[in-house]
Each structure stands twice: as C-alpha cells, then as structure tokens.
Design a protein around this motif. Structure first.
Motif, PDB file in Angstrom:
ATOM      1  N   PRO A   1     -51.559 -17.675   3.019  1.00 45.04           N
ATOM      2  CA  PRO A   1     -52.660 -16.877   2.475  1.00 45.04           C
ATOM      3  C   PRO A   1     -52.959 -17.142   1.002  1.00 45.04           C
ATOM      4  CG  PRO A   1     -51.294 -15.504   3.867  1.00 45.04           C
ATOM      5  CD  PRO A   1     -50.625 -16.830   3.801  1.00 45.04           C
ATOM      6  N   PRO A   2     -51.956 -17.278   0.138  1.00 41.58           N
ATOM      7  CA  PRO A   2     -52.311 -17.517  -1.267  1.00 41.58           C
ATOM      8  C   PRO A   2     -53.084 -18.814  -1.453  1.00 41.58           C
ATOM      9  CG  PRO A   2     -49.996 -16.942  -1.079  1.00 41.58           C
ATOM     10  CD  PRO A   2     -50.476 -17.156   0.304  1.00 41.58           C
ATOM     11  N   GLU A   3     -52.663 -19.873  -0.739  1.00 49.43           N
ATOM     12  CA  GLU A   3     -53.372 -21.144  -0.871  1.00 49.43           C
ATOM     13  C   GLU A   3     -54.801 -21.015  -0.401  1.00 49.43           C
ATOM     14  OE1 GLU A   3     -50.101 -21.192   0.222  1.00 49.43           O
ATOM     15  OE2 GLU A   3     -49.563 -21.891  -1.767  1.00 49.43           O
ATOM     16  N   TYR A   4     -54.978 -20.307   0.719  1.00 48.34           N
ATOM     17  CA  TYR A   4     -56.335 -20.143   1.227  1.00 48.34           C
ATOM     18  C   TYR A   4     -57.210 -19.352   0.290  1.00 48.34           C
ATOM     19  CZ  TYR A   4     -55.676 -22.367   5.641  1.00 48.34           C
ATOM     20  OH  TYR A   4     -55.468 -23.304   6.611  1.00 48.34           O
ATOM     21  N   THR A   5     -56.626 -18.314  -0.332  1.00 50.90           N
ATOM     22  CA  THR A   5     -57.399 -17.537  -1.294  1.00 50.90           C
ATOM     23  C   THR A   5     -57.901 -18.439  -2.402  1.00 50.90           C
ATOM     24  OG1 THR A   5     -55.766 -15.807  -0.896  1.00 50.90           O
ATOM     25  CG2 THR A   5     -57.381 -15.427  -2.630  1.00 50.90           C
ATOM     26  N   ALA A   6     -56.953 -19.198  -2.985  1.00 51.91           N
ATOM     27  CA  ALA A   6     -57.334 -20.055  -4.100  1.00 51.91           C
ATOM     28  C   ALA A   6     -58.354 -21.094  -3.670  1.00 51.91           C
ATOM     29  CB  ALA A   6     -56.083 -20.729  -4.668  1.00 51.91           C
ATOM     30  N   LEU A   7     -58.133 -21.673  -2.499  1.00 49.21           N
ATOM     31  CA  LEU A   7     -59.029 -22.724  -2.022  1.00 49.21           C
ATOM     32  C   LEU A   7     -60.438 -22.193  -1.796  1.00 49.21           C
ATOM     33  CD1 LEU A   7     -58.930 -25.682  -1.311  1.00 49.21           C
ATOM     34  CD2 LEU A   7     -58.428 -25.049   1.037  1.00 49.21           C
ATOM     35  N   ALA A   8     -60.527 -21.043  -1.133  1.00 53.57           N
ATOM     36  CA  ALA A   8     -61.842 -20.466  -0.856  1.00 53.57           C
ATOM     37  C   ALA A   8     -62.555 -20.132  -2.160  1.00 53.57           C
ATOM     38  CB  ALA A   8     -61.699 -19.220   0.014  1.00 53.57           C
ATOM     39  N   LEU A   9     -61.808 -19.533  -3.103  1.00 56.54           N
ATOM     40  CA  LEU A   9     -62.405 -19.206  -4.401  1.00 56.54           C
ATOM     41  C   LEU A   9     -62.931 -20.454  -5.088  1.00 56.54           C
ATOM     42  CD1 LEU A   9     -60.087 -16.563  -6.092  1.00 56.54           C
ATOM     43  CD2 LEU A   9     -62.530 -16.362  -5.645  1.00 56.54           C
TER      44      LEU A   9
ATOM     45  N   ASP B   1     -59.481 -11.501   3.572  1.00 53.47           N
ATOM     46  CA  ASP B   1     -58.295 -11.486   4.418  1.00 53.47           C
ATOM     47  C   ASP B   1     -57.097 -12.094   3.694  1.00 53.47           C
ATOM     48  OD1 ASP B   1     -57.114 -12.511   7.420  1.00 53.47           O
ATOM     49  OD2 ASP B   1     -58.176 -10.603   7.229  1.00 53.47           O
ATOM     50  N   SER B   2     -57.290 -13.311   3.214  1.00 53.31           N
ATOM     51  CA  SER B   2     -56.196 -14.015   2.546  1.00 53.31           C
ATOM     52  C   SER B   2     -55.760 -13.278   1.294  1.00 53.31           C
ATOM     53  CB  SER B   2     -56.621 -15.430   2.150  1.00 53.31           C
ATOM     54  OG  SER B   2     -57.319 -16.042   3.181  1.00 53.31           O
ATOM     55  N   LEU B   3     -56.731 -12.742   0.565  1.00 52.63           N
ATOM     56  CA  LEU B   3     -56.394 -12.065  -0.682  1.00 52.63           C
ATOM     57  C   LEU B   3     -55.530 -10.843  -0.403  1.00 52.63           C
ATOM     58  CD1 LEU B   3     -56.824 -11.857  -3.744  1.00 52.63           C
ATOM     59  CD2 LEU B   3     -58.771 -10.397  -3.290  1.00 52.63           C
ATOM     60  N   ARG B   4     -55.927 -10.060   0.567  1.00 49.87           N
ATOM     61  CA  ARG B   4     -55.160  -8.842   0.837  1.00 49.87           C
ATOM     62  C   ARG B   4     -53.789  -9.169   1.384  1.00 49.87           C
ATOM     63  NH1 ARG B   4     -59.727  -4.692   3.131  1.00 49.87           N
ATOM     64  NH2 ARG B   4     -57.960  -3.284   3.471  1.00 49.87           N
ATOM     65  N   ARG B   5     -53.730 -10.173   2.238  1.00 48.42           N
ATOM     66  CA  ARG B   5     -52.406 -10.581   2.741  1.00 48.42           C
ATOM     67  C   ARG B   5     -51.523 -11.058   1.612  1.00 48.42           C
ATOM     68  NH1 ARG B   5     -52.693 -10.983   8.506  1.00 48.42           N
ATOM     69  NH2 ARG B   5     -54.801 -11.661   8.913  1.00 48.42           N
ATOM     70  N   SER B   6     -52.115 -11.868   0.722  1.00 48.43           N
ATOM     71  CA  SER B   6     -51.341 -12.378  -0.399  1.00 48.43           C
ATOM     72  C   SER B   6     -50.817 -11.239  -1.253  1.00 48.43           C
ATOM     73  CB  SER B   6     -52.202 -13.293  -1.276  1.00 48.43           C
ATOM     74  OG  SER B   6     -52.862 -14.240  -0.508  1.00 48.43           O
ATOM     75  N   LEU B   7     -51.689 -10.270  -1.545  1.00 44.67           N
ATOM     76  CA  LEU B   7     -51.253  -9.151  -2.371  1.00 44.67           C
ATOM     77  C   LEU B   7     -50.145  -8.376  -1.687  1.00 44.67           C
ATOM     78  CD1 LEU B   7     -54.586  -7.864  -3.939  1.00 44.67           C
ATOM     79  CD2 LEU B   7     -52.682  -9.005  -5.047  1.00 44.67           C
ATOM     80  N   LEU B   8     -50.222  -8.262  -0.378  1.00 41.78           N
ATOM     81  CA  LEU B   8     -49.147  -7.576   0.348  1.00 41.78           C
ATOM     82  C   LEU B   8     -47.856  -8.365   0.243  1.00 41.78           C
ATOM     83  CD1 LEU B   8     -50.972  -6.262   3.531  1.00 41.78           C
ATOM     84  CD2 LEU B   8     -49.967  -4.936   1.690  1.00 41.78           C
ATOM     85  N   ILE B   9     -47.964  -9.700   0.355  1.00 39.04           N
ATOM     86  CA  ILE B   9     -46.762 -10.529   0.233  1.00 39.04           C
ATOM     87  C   ILE B   9     -46.171 -10.415  -1.160  1.00 39.04           C
ATOM     88  CG2 ILE B   9     -45.908 -12.903   0.233  1.00 39.04           C
ATOM     89  CD1 ILE B   9     -47.973 -13.598   2.286  1.00 39.04           C
ATOM     90  N   PHE B  10     -47.080 -10.445  -2.150  1.00 38.54           N
ATOM     91  CA  PHE B  10     -46.590 -10.429  -3.527  1.00 38.54           C
ATOM     92  C   PHE B  10     -46.264  -9.019  -4.009  1.00 38.54           C
ATOM     93  CE2 PHE B  10     -47.202 -14.642  -3.570  1.00 38.54           C
ATOM     94  CZ  PHE B  10     -48.475 -15.151  -3.814  1.00 38.54           C
ATOM     95  N   ASP B  11     -46.490  -8.034  -3.159  1.00 34.62           N
ATOM     96  CA  ASP B  11     -46.247  -6.656  -3.552  1.00 34.62           C
ATOM     97  C   ASP B  11     -47.119  -6.251  -4.732  1.00 34.62           C
ATOM     98  OD1 ASP B  11     -42.931  -5.198  -3.174  1.00 34.62           O
ATOM     99  OD2 ASP B  11     -44.914  -4.670  -2.407  1.00 34.62           O
TER     100      ASP B  11
END
Lengths: 129, 505, 210
Positions: free
Chosen positions: B143-151, B447-457
C-alpha cells in the motif's frame, strides 16, 4: 460595371469562365471570378486549386482582361452569395455554367442555377459545356 | 525469458474477431486523426458502451488501435493541408507541408508511415522485454508504494500536461473528490450522495468520461470559427526515394528511442515526444536552416517519436496499473468495466489479455503501414463532410450510447452535466484529462493511503522509511515544489539584473 | 484538436508568420512574455518550438480572445467555494485522525488542497490568459446544451425519436447553418438510422414511440 462569373472546377465552370472571358473582353470590363466554397469543412471540391487559378490569370492577361479572384468562403446558399457579390461589384452580367439535373434531383437538392436565374436583377448568361 | 505466453498472445490476436476489431480500431483511429474536432480520448470515451458486449481483449485491442491510429491520421492533414489533425502532428506541419508544396507530398507521407511503423515496432519490442520485468519488480509493492506511485502519477500528468499547471492540479483534485462520492469502502457510510439513490453506488466512470471528453469537446468546438477551405490535394509521388530514406534513418532511430522513453513518463506522451524529436533533429543537424523548408528529418523524427510514445505509454498502465495520460485513463476505465484490475499481477494472472493486447500492437502497426498510403485519397474526400453534420450525430450517439450501459435515463443526465462541465473546463483553461485520471485512481489512492496509515499506526514519516515509497515521494515533492521555486528564483534574478542595468545607465 | 493553451500564451500574440509555412526560430533569444525569459540561461529551442506550435494551433482554430480579470476571479472564487464546501462536508462525515482515518479524512485533505490552490488562482488571476472570453458564440453552446436537456426531459415521456429529430434539426439548421431542406432531410435520416440500429438490430430498451 464588371462581369461576374460563378466558377467551380468542373466542365460547366470551365465553360462559364471561357464565356465570361469573351464577354469581359467584348465589353471592356474587368472580370470578377467568384469561387466561393461552402464554409465549414476543411476541404471542398468547389475550391479551385492554386495552379488552376494561376492558369486562369494567365489566360485573362493574354486576353487583356483585368481579373479579380474571390475565394472567400460563404455560409448559406451559393445563389445568395452570387447575387450579393453581383450587387457589390455592380456586375453588368452574371455568367454561370449549367448542369443537367433530373426533376427528382432538383427537388431534393435544389438548383442554385435556377435560383440565380429567377432571382437576379441583372442579365444572366447561362452556358453549357 | 519464457516465450510461451508471448506466442499464445499471437494466437489470441489472430482470432478473426480480434483481427476485425483491430482493423476497425485502426481505421476509426485514422479517421479521428484526420477529422478536426474529436480526438482519440473523446472517441474512445464515446465508444465505451460498445466494449460492454465484447470480451476484454477484443475491446482493448480496438481502443488501442484507435489511439495509435490517430497518431498517423493527423499526419495526413498536416502534410496536405497545413491543418494539424492531432496535437502530436502539429510539428509535422513545418516540414511536411513544405515538402507538399514542393510537390513531394508522397515523400512526406511515405516517410511518416515508415517512421511511424518503425517507431511503433521498436517500442513494442522494448515493451515486450521491459514490461514483465517492471511487473515482476512491482509485485513487491505494498500500500505505501501504491500511494506514492498514484500520487506521483497524478502529479506528473497534471504538471507535464499542456496548460496551466495550477489549473491541471485543481482538475485532478476535483477528480479525487468525485471519486469519494458514494459508499466508503472502509466504513460503509455514504459520502456526498445528498440522499440520491443513483449516487449511492458512486459516480459511474462511463458517463463522466463520455461527458467530459465527448460532449465537452463537441460543445467547445461549436465556438470555433471556421478555418480556411482547401482544394482537395493530389498526392503524386507516393514513395520516398532511397536518398530520403538514408537521410532520415538517423532521425528515425533517434525518434524511436526518444519517443519510447518520453511515452513511458506519465504526462509525457506523443505530443511532447514529437516536439522534442523535432528540436533534437534540428539541433543535431549540420544544416539546420533546411528545417521549416522541407527537411525530411523534420518529418521522420517527430512521426517516429509520436508513434513510439503512443505505444510505450501502455507500459505504466499494463504493468503498474497507473495510466500515463488521459487516453490511458479512459482505457483503464474500460478495463475496470470488464472486471479486469490493471496492476502488476496482470501479466501473470491474465497473460492472454496482456499479451493479446501487446501483440495486437504489432498487427495494428502492420495494418497501419499497409493502409496508410492507399487510403489517403479517401481520407481527403472524407474531409469534405462538414463538421456541422457530424456534430449532432456524435451527440446523439453519445446520449443514446450512455443509456445502453445501464438502461438508466439518469446516466443521460449525468453525461449532459459532465458535458457542460467539460465545456466549461476547456473554455477556462482546465485540462479535463487530469480530472479523469485522478477519478480512476482516486479509489486506489485513498484505499492505499488508509491502509498505509493503518500499517504505520498513523505515523506518516514511515513512508520515507521504506526505500521505494520514499524515493517516489521525494520525486513527488520535487516535481510539486520545483517549478514555483524555480520561477521565484528566476524572477529575483531578473529584477536584480534590471536594477544593475539601471545603475549602469 | 484538444490541446489546451499554454498558460503564458496569448492567442494572437505577435510574431510574423508567412503563409508559406512556419519559420521555426532556431536559437534566437526568445522575446515572448513571462518573467523567466530574459535571465534564462538555457537555449530554449524547445520553447520556441512550442510557441510556433501554439501559433499554428491558434490560426487553425480561431478561438475567442482571452478572458478578463473578472472572469478569472470568478473562476478562482468558485474553486475556493467548492473546496470550502467539500471541507465542511468532509468534517461532518468524521475527520478522524492520522492513526485512525475516518470517512471524512481523505476528502478533507483534498478540500484543503483545493482551497489553497483556489487562493493561488486568485493571486495569479491578473496574469492568467488561458481562459477564453464568453462571447456571442457562447450562445451557440447554450443552445446546444438546451437541446440535450430537452432531449433527456422528453425521452421518458414520448420516446427518443421526436427529441432526437428535434436535436438534430436544431444543430443542423441553427448551429450548423445548413439549409432548411437538408436539415429536415438529414434529421429524419438520422432518426431512422438510429431506430434501425438501436431498436431493430440491437433491441436496446430505449423508450421509443414507434
């Protein structure tokens, strides 16, 4: 006082041009060539290509006739455009080429030649190739 | 490399239905390129309803054909009539039309056809080898990679697109907002639906694309004043001489590489590569004064580059699931409609679709080369049709077509609303491309952003801790902040120069 | 063509172009508007090329002139208001926090960005020249939109045939300036064709009268 010819790159138009040249020479008036395409599409079969225009200019010069070429597009009917330009240039005669049209063809598509003949307020010379 | 799926792809393409749709796509593409008015993105959007009735492979083959076919069609009017049919063919006007005036229209068209073919083929070959590599590499993305890539993708498209950067980013932001309408995937709550039942499932991609690109463009064109009318052009010598071919070989080679590279970049694309190729050819030439007066390199370079770029712009979509430009975004939408999720897993999970589409590019290119010269006369005849007649037909096709998607009159309302929006956007300088792109990526991004934030707490700095997402985000910040900073610095340099000059005087 | 104009380009900007073909300006120092150029060290052949390209496009398309300050400010205001409205909406959905994003978190981020960018538009409104002025030709667009609205309003009531014919007729006669005769004939042909394709051949359940 000018001679106005409505031209398209067809045998009828060629015939009209020849007749108009003779007329202009006879009357000693300048010749106005109207080659106005219907505005809208990028390409129109009615536009005379550059070399045709050059050739017609040479012919006019050889006959000692002053030639003015107008190729600006028009909207609406060509018949109206011809009559408008005739008024504007004070044409003493309008020269047009005639094409044979079936009665059905005339009904669906109309005949601009017929409209010019009927609506003109000056002499019209109709020529066949 | 395992060649089996590649060869299977050819079997898919050579099925009669797919061949037929490839041909249809390429012909429509050339037509669209020739006719002023609609572009490939608009045409693909308007034809989206057709993709419902056919298989995914077939649909994408046709849509792809439209895209790279249009690159060639625009050349015809550029050369013969000095009327650029497509934005990527504008540069061809300079030398292509000059050649036509010298009676060498056939040379220009022939070189363009050959260059386009070679550029496309080189690009496809590179794609064939590169794509699986990229897809394999991206399988490790989380998810973090996808967030960055999409952005990064959204920002690049907005930044590099022609037109005001600021407005393009605003368009993208609006696209992201529109993507939030509907049900929230995480909590199930409704967002921005205003109680309307039709909006509860979210905004449908098809009416948005058809409205923004299709109706919007037709409405925008209504305000265009008519251009000069030309006599139908005759094409005399239909093939370039050996000397011309030798002279252009270098530019074709360079154009292929340049086009391939620029096409992969989100926002790069065919237009930018044709410009860059022309500039490069002129700079490299030992006789640059020939350019603008009929230099064959001035036709070969850009035409090769734009076809190469059109082909390589498929790579980000097919391997990463990130569309590189507005047209790719519409094709992304078409894939979603078919139930296919573009992403790195596409190569391995749907090899028939992937290789079917890629291999159709070869076939389509060959078809283009075969058809391009003989059909020139036909296309010039087609140009005689007045746009005023085509416009209402296209409007009705759009209105009725969008109805066929869901048999819902509300979709017609939507398409008209977005048509009005598309018109306003183009009128006021906002590129609708980034909006559609952001819209299709919006759900993925959130989607990716929220998942990433959940992973990163909740710790956003963790994005930079991971190497790939970190690099991508740094790039994102660079691309976002560099231009305004640069112009601010230059402005200060200018004022200091001016004050210095004043002091000297 | 669809490429929007560059932010720094004014349609109809100076630069002579002969009818014989563009003269691409090579490595001459660019003199066009924009704060960056007099001090720009790089050659910018690409930029000259872009200028020439924009000029060619402008000639081909003959669009209305650029919009004035008023229009630009209104556009900027609309963007800001849109962002603000979205912001309020997303806050009511539940803003959540970084560690626990709620349904309103993401829309809120976008709304803030939108408001900031909208303010940016306000600031640059004076130098914006890529919007077009709303002129007489805009009425044509409004008429076109009106026909579409009428179409969708009437389609459920009386089927698609009559609204489609009306739409086609208005577009042909009034927006396209075709003759009465050919407008009527073409409209009828178009409706018949649509009927044959969509109703007869494809059996699309579109509301139809006949």
């Amino acid at each position: 006082m000018t001679v106005l010819v409505g031209y398209v790159p067809t045998p009828e138009g060629e015939a009209a041009y020849g007749a108009a040249l003779d007329e202009a020479q006879r009357r000693g008036e300048p010749l106005v060539l109207l080659n106005s395409p219907r505005s809208g599409a990028p390409v129109s079969a009615d536009v005379a290509p550059e070399d045709t225009v050059r050739e017609m200019t040479t012919r006019a010069q050889a006959s000692g006739v002053e030639l003015q070429v107008r190729q600006t597009p028009h909207t609406g009917e060509i018949a109206d455009e011809v009559l408008r330009v005739a008024q504007e240039t004070d044409a003493s005669v309008i020269v047009i080429g005639l094409r044979k049209r079936s009665p059905v063809g005339k009904l669906i598509m109309g005949s601009s030649a017929q409209r010019i003949l009927l609506d003109a307020d000056r002499p019209v010379l109709a020529v066949k190739p | 490399m395992d060649l089996a799926p590649v060869l299977d792809g050819f079997t898919v393409v050579l099925e009669p239905t797919n061949l037929l749709y490839c041909l249809i796509g390429v012909v429509i593409g050339m037509l669209v390129g020739v006719l002023p008015g609609l572009g490939p993105a608009a045409t693909i959007a308007i034809l989206l309803p057709i993709t419902f009735g056919v298989e995914a492979v077939t649909a994408i083959i046709m849509l792809a054909g439209i895209f790279y076919g249009a690159q060639y069609g625009g050349t015809i009017t550029s050369v013969l009539l000095r009327l650029p049919g497509e934005a990527s063919s504008v540069v061809t006007v300079f030398d292509g039309h000059a050649l036509a005036r010298q009676g060498k229209a056939g040379t220009a068209l022939g070189i363009a056809a050959i260059g386009s073919f070679i550029g496309g083929t080189v690009s496809i070959l590179a794609l064939t080898f590169l794509a699986p590599l990229v897809a394999g590499f991206a399988l490790d993305f989380g998810p973090p990679e996808y967030t960055a890539l999409a952005l990064l993708g959204i920002l690049l498209v907005a930044t590099v697109s022609s037109g005001s950067r600021l407005k393009a980013v605003i368009a993208a932001a609006i696209g992201l907002l529109l993507a939030t309408v509907g049900r929230d995937a995480f909590t199930g709550g409704e967002r921005f639906t205003f109680g309307n039942l039709s909006l509860a499932d979210g905004l449908d991609f098809v009416p948005i694309a058809m409205g923004l690109f299709g109706l919007g463009e037709i409405l925008y064109n209504l305000e265009e004043r008519h251009t000069a009318v030309h006599a139908p052009a005759t094409v005399a010598n239909v093939w370039p001489s050996r000397k011309d071919l030798r002279q252009s070989s270098g530019s074709i080679g360079r154009g292929s590489v340049l086009g391939f590279v620029l096409g992969i970049l989100p926002g790069g694309g065919a237009t930018l590569s044709s410009l860059a190729a022309y500039a490069m050819e002129k700079k490299r030439s030992k006789t640059p004064e020939r350019f603008g007066h009929g230099a064959v390199e001035g036709v070969a370079g850009p035409e090769t580059a734009n076809n190469a770029a059109a082909t390589s712009s498929f790579i980000p979509l097919l391997t990463l699931g990130i569309p590189a430009n507005a047209t790719m975004a519409v094709i992304f939408g078409a894939l979603l409609i078919q139930g296919v999720s573009p992403g790195p897993q596409l190569v391995t999970q749907e090899p028939e679709l992937f290789w079917g589409v890629v291999n159709s590019l070869y076939i389509g290119n060959i078809l283009l080369l075969i058809m391009s010269i003989p059909l020139v006369g036909l296309f010039v005849k087609i140009l005689r049709v007045r746009p005023a007649i085509l416009a209402p037909i296209t409007v009705l096709i759009t209105l009725v077509g969008v109805y066929t998607v869901n048999n819902d009159v509300f979709d017609i309302v939507l398409v008209i609303v977005f048509g009005a929006l598309g018109y306003l956007m183009k009128k006021l300088g906002f590129d609708p491309g980034p909006l559609v792109l952001a819209f299709v990526l919006g759900t993925l991004l959130e989607d990716s952003l929220r998942r990433s934030l959940l992973i990163f707490d909740g710790d956003a700095t963790e994005f930079f801790a991971r190497p790939i997402s970190g690099i991508l985000l740094v790039l994102f910040l660079l691309v976002a902040l560099l231009p305004p900073v640069r112009s601010a610095i230059v402005r200060r340099r200018t004022t200091s120069t001016e004050t210095r000059t004043k002091e000297l005087v | 063509m669809t490429s929007p104009h560059d932010g720094a380009h004014t349609p109809g900007s100076p630069g002579g172009r002969t009818a014989a073909g563009a003269t691409s300006q090579g490595d001459v120092e660019p003199t066009s508007a924009g704060p960056a150029h007099p001090a720009e060290p790089a050659p910018s052949t690409l930029h000259d090329l872009e200028e020439a390209v924009h000029q060619l496009e402008a000639e081909a398309e003959h669009r209305p002139p650029p919009a004035g300050l008023g229009t630009n400010l209104v556009v900027a205001a609309v963007v800001v208001i849109l962002g603000a409205a979205a912001l309020l909406g997303s806050m009511s959905l539940g803003a959540g926090s970084a560690g626990n994003p709620g349904p309103g978190t993401w829309p809120m981020i976008i709304s803030v960005v939108l408001v900031v960018l909208g303010i940016g538009l306000v600031v640059t409104a004076r130098s914006t020249s890529d919007a077009e002025r709303f002129s007489g030709s805009t009425w044509l667009v409004l008429a076109g939109l009106a026909t579409m609205v009428v179409f969708v309003a009437l389609i459920s009531v009386i089927g698609f045939e009559i609204p489609a014919a009306l739409l086609a007729f208005v577009w042909l006669r009034f927006l396209g300036r075709e003759s009465w005769r050919s407008s009527i004939v073409t409209s009828l042909c178009v409706v018949v064709a649509f009927y044959v394709v969509f109703v007869a051949a494809l059996s699309v359940p579109i509301p139809h009268l006949f």
